[in-house]
Design a protein around this motif. Structure first.
Motif, PDB file in Angstrom:
ATOM      1  N   ILE A  94       0.839  -1.201   0.000  1.00  0.00           N
ATOM      2  CA  ILE A  94       0.000   0.000   0.000  1.00  0.00           C
ATOM      3  C   ILE A  94       0.873   1.250   0.000  1.00  0.00           C
ATOM      4  N   ARG A  95       1.874   1.276   0.847  1.00  0.00           N
ATOM      5  CA  ARG A  95       2.735   2.457   0.918  1.00  0.00           C
ATOM      6  C   ARG A  95       3.570   2.615  -0.353  1.00  0.00           C
ATOM      7  N   MET A  96       4.012   1.516  -0.942  1.00  0.00           N
ATOM      8  CA  MET A  96       4.738   1.593  -2.206  1.00  0.00           C
ATOM      9  C   MET A  96       3.863   2.232  -3.274  1.00  0.00           C
ATOM     10  N   SER A  97       2.604   1.855  -3.291  1.00  0.00           N
ATOM     11  CA  SER A  97       1.674   2.375  -4.273  1.00  0.00           C
ATOM     12  C   SER A  97       1.342   3.843  -4.025  1.00  0.00           C
ATOM     13  N   GLU A  98       0.983   4.151  -2.783  1.00  0.00           N
ATOM     14  CA  GLU A  98       0.454   5.481  -2.477  1.00  0.00           C
ATOM     15  C   GLU A  98       1.518   6.539  -2.233  1.00  0.00           C
ATOM     16  N   GLU A  99       2.712   6.120  -1.829  1.00  0.00           N
ATOM     17  CA  GLU A  99       3.753   7.099  -1.516  1.00  0.00           C
ATOM     18  C   GLU A  99       4.907   7.086  -2.513  1.00  0.00           C
ATOM     19  N   HIS A 100       4.802   6.237  -3.535  1.00  0.00           N
ATOM     20  CA  HIS A 100       5.835   6.250  -4.575  1.00  0.00           C
ATOM     21  C   HIS A 100       5.222   6.295  -5.968  1.00  0.00           C
ATOM     22  N   LEU A 101       4.494   5.244  -6.348  1.00  0.00           N
ATOM     23  CA  LEU A 101       3.899   5.246  -7.681  1.00  0.00           C
ATOM     24  C   LEU A 101       2.974   6.443  -7.879  1.00  0.00           C
ATOM     25  N   TYR A 102       2.268   6.828  -6.828  1.00  0.00           N
ATOM     26  CA  TYR A 102       1.325   7.950  -6.958  1.00  0.00           C
ATOM     27  C   TYR A 102       2.033   9.221  -7.410  1.00  0.00           C
ATOM     28  N   GLY A 151      11.564  15.340  -4.189  1.00  0.00           N
ATOM     29  CA  GLY A 151      12.731  14.668  -4.745  1.00  0.00           C
ATOM     30  C   GLY A 151      12.516  14.055  -6.109  1.00  0.00           C
ATOM     31  N   LEU A 152      11.348  13.440  -6.360  1.00  0.00           N
ATOM     32  CA  LEU A 152      11.134  12.781  -7.643  1.00  0.00           C
ATOM     33  C   LEU A 152      11.105  13.781  -8.790  1.00  0.00           C
ATOM     34  N   GLY A 153      10.684  15.011  -8.497  1.00  0.00           N
ATOM     35  CA  GLY A 153      10.635  16.030  -9.536  1.00  0.00           C
ATOM     36  C   GLY A 153      12.000  16.448 -10.046  1.00  0.00           C
ATOM     37  N   ARG A 154      13.043  16.029  -9.386  1.00  0.00           N
ATOM     38  CA  ARG A 154      14.407  16.367  -9.810  1.00  0.00           C
ATOM     39  C   ARG A 154      14.997  15.332 -10.776  1.00  0.00           C
ATOM     40  N   LEU A 155      14.285  14.205 -10.945  1.00  0.00           N
ATOM     41  CA  LEU A 155      14.823  13.110 -11.741  1.00  0.00           C
ATOM     42  C   LEU A 155      14.433  13.250 -13.209  1.00  0.00           C
ATOM     43  N   SER A 156      15.274  12.720 -14.079  1.00  0.00           N
ATOM     44  CA  SER A 156      14.924  12.631 -15.495  1.00  0.00           C
ATOM     45  C   SER A 156      13.902  11.523 -15.698  1.00  0.00           C
ATOM     46  N   GLN A 157      13.292  11.486 -16.882  1.00  0.00           N
ATOM     47  CA  GLN A 157      12.336  10.429 -17.177  1.00  0.00           C
ATOM     48  C   GLN A 157      12.975   9.059 -17.067  1.00  0.00           C
ATOM     49  N   GLU A 158      14.211   8.933 -17.537  1.00  0.00           N
ATOM     50  CA  GLU A 158      14.913   7.645 -17.473  1.00  0.00           C
ATOM     51  C   GLU A 158      15.176   7.254 -16.025  1.00  0.00           C
ATOM     52  N   GLU A 159      15.542   8.223 -15.205  1.00  0.00           N
ATOM     53  CA  GLU A 159      15.796   7.934 -13.797  1.00  0.00           C
ATOM     54  C   GLU A 159      14.506   7.556 -13.072  1.00  0.00           C
ATOM     55  N   LEU A 161      11.899   6.071 -14.439  1.00  0.00           N
ATOM     56  CA  LEU A 161      11.537   4.713 -14.868  1.00  0.00           C
ATOM     57  C   LEU A 161      12.362   3.662 -14.129  1.00  0.00           C
ATOM     58  N   ALA A 162      13.613   3.988 -13.841  1.00  0.00           N
ATOM     59  CA  ALA A 162      14.458   3.060 -13.100  1.00  0.00           C
ATOM     60  C   ALA A 162      13.945   2.882 -11.673  1.00  0.00           C
ATOM     61  N   ARG A 163      13.250   3.881 -11.150  1.00  0.00           N
ATOM     62  CA  ARG A 163      12.633   3.768  -9.826  1.00  0.00           C
ATOM     63  C   ARG A 163      11.322   2.981  -9.891  1.00  0.00           C
ATOM     64  N   ILE A 164      10.578   3.183 -10.963  1.00  0.00           N
ATOM     65  CA  ILE A 164       9.248   2.575 -11.095  1.00  0.00           C
ATOM     66  C   ILE A 164       9.339   1.076 -11.366  1.00  0.00           C
ATOM     67  N   GLU A 165      10.252   0.676 -12.236  1.00  0.00           N
ATOM     68  CA  GLU A 165      10.285  -0.712 -12.721  1.00  0.00           C
ATOM     69  C   GLU A 165      10.377  -1.752 -11.611  1.00  0.00           C
ATOM     70  N   ALA A 194      -4.573  -1.510  -7.173  1.00  0.00           N
ATOM     71  CA  ALA A 194      -5.220  -1.599  -8.486  1.00  0.00           C
ATOM     72  C   ALA A 194      -5.644  -0.239  -9.031  1.00  0.00           C
ATOM     73  N   PRO A 195      -6.269   0.644  -8.232  1.00  0.00           N
ATOM     74  CA  PRO A 195      -6.628   1.957  -8.772  1.00  0.00           C
ATOM     75  C   PRO A 195      -5.420   2.781  -9.221  1.00  0.00           C
ATOM     76  N   MET A 196      -4.292   2.609  -8.530  1.00  0.00           N
ATOM     77  CA  MET A 196      -3.100   3.359  -8.918  1.00  0.00           C
ATOM     78  C   MET A 196      -2.590   2.883 -10.271  1.00  0.00           C
ATOM     79  N   LEU A 197      -2.571   1.570 -10.475  1.00  0.00           N
ATOM     80  CA  LEU A 197      -2.138   1.028 -11.761  1.00  0.00           C
ATOM     81  C   LEU A 197      -3.103   1.441 -12.869  1.00  0.00           C
ATOM     82  N   ALA A 198      -4.401   1.356 -12.575  1.00  0.00           N
ATOM     83  CA  ALA A 198      -5.407   1.729 -13.578  1.00  0.00           C
ATOM     84  C   ALA A 198      -5.276   3.190 -13.968  1.00  0.00           C
ATOM     85  N   ALA A 199      -5.036   4.060 -12.994  1.00  0.00           N
ATOM     86  CA  ALA A 199      -4.904   5.490 -13.276  1.00  0.00           C
ATOM     87  C   ALA A 199      -3.717   5.762 -14.191  1.00  0.00           C
TER      88      ALA A 199
END
Length: 231
Positions: A94-102, A151-159, A161-165, A194-199
């Protein structure tokens, strides 16, 4: 008691633009409580200045976590049959989804100049076009400034994606063992993940995170299964 869910309107083909509003709707359905929706575009008068919230009798309860706690106090069990270890792991998902992927989802919607106009016209649809651009631009600057500080706003798109994968891989591995994250019945973790992935797949435009998820058959089957069971 009839509960009223205060939520953002439907958008991008989903129950609501916010995955947290979808989460609240899933939890309400899973709880068995009677409820109805009330759409709100401007959440500034809500507790914490955000949605979702619920009205239950004379109580106004905001934040999806607090909504879950309230429903549990009314008898709902969103983790029925889970061991203590499963409950601990579920909390981490839950925290991975809501505090990172979100926050990657927010960046995809607010930072991409190609996608932003479509998002702006949904989020700020009640504002006349003449003012919409000015007000939305101000809110956008504050949002992106907050993500830069986070912090995430400082990363490039490639960086990014390396966090998301690794997160996507972890969810996929877990789902190879059962229909839902922790067995063959949905739990609180599914109402969040599931809602986070769907969004991410439904947001306007094409984003790398959206492609990563939509190209994953396990995750797409999972999203559909949670919607069928909880939606």
């Amino acid at each position: 008691m009839m509960i009223k869910l205060l939520t953002f309107p439907s958008a991008f083909g989903l129950f609501a633009a916010s995955p947290f509003c979808v989460k609240a709707a899933y939890l309400l359905n899973m709880s068995g409580q009677k409820w109805e929706r009330e759409d709100i575009l401007d959440p500034r008068k809500m507790p914490y200045g955000k949605l979702p919230a619920i009205r239950a009798g004379d109580r106004l309860i905001a934040d999806s976590d607090r909504i879950q706690t309230f429903l549990e106090s009314e008898g709902a069990d969103f983790n029925k049959g889970l061991s203590d270890l499963d409950k601990a792991n579920a909390r981490a998902f839950i925290r991975m989804s809501e505090e990172h992927l979100y926050f990657h989802l927010v960046l995809d919607r607010w930072a991409d100049d190609a996608i932003w106009p479509k998002v702006r016209d949904v989020y700020f649809s009640q504002i006349p076009p003449g003012l919409r651009h000015v007000i939305a631009a101000s809110v956008r600057r504050k949002t992106l400034s907050g993500l830069h500080a986070q912090g995430l706003g400082r990363l490039s798109q490639e960086e990014r994606l390396a966090r998301i994968e690794p997160d996507i891989d972890a969810i996929t591995v877990r789902l190879r063992h059962s229909k839902f994250l922790f067995g063959n019945q949905p739990t609180a973790a599914d109402a969040s993940v599931a809602p986070m992935l769907a969004a991410a797949t439904a947001s306007p435009g094409v984003t790398p995170m959206g492609r990563m998820i939509s190209g994953n058959e396990v995750l797409m089957t999972y999203i559909a299964g949670v919607e069928e069971s909880c939606g």
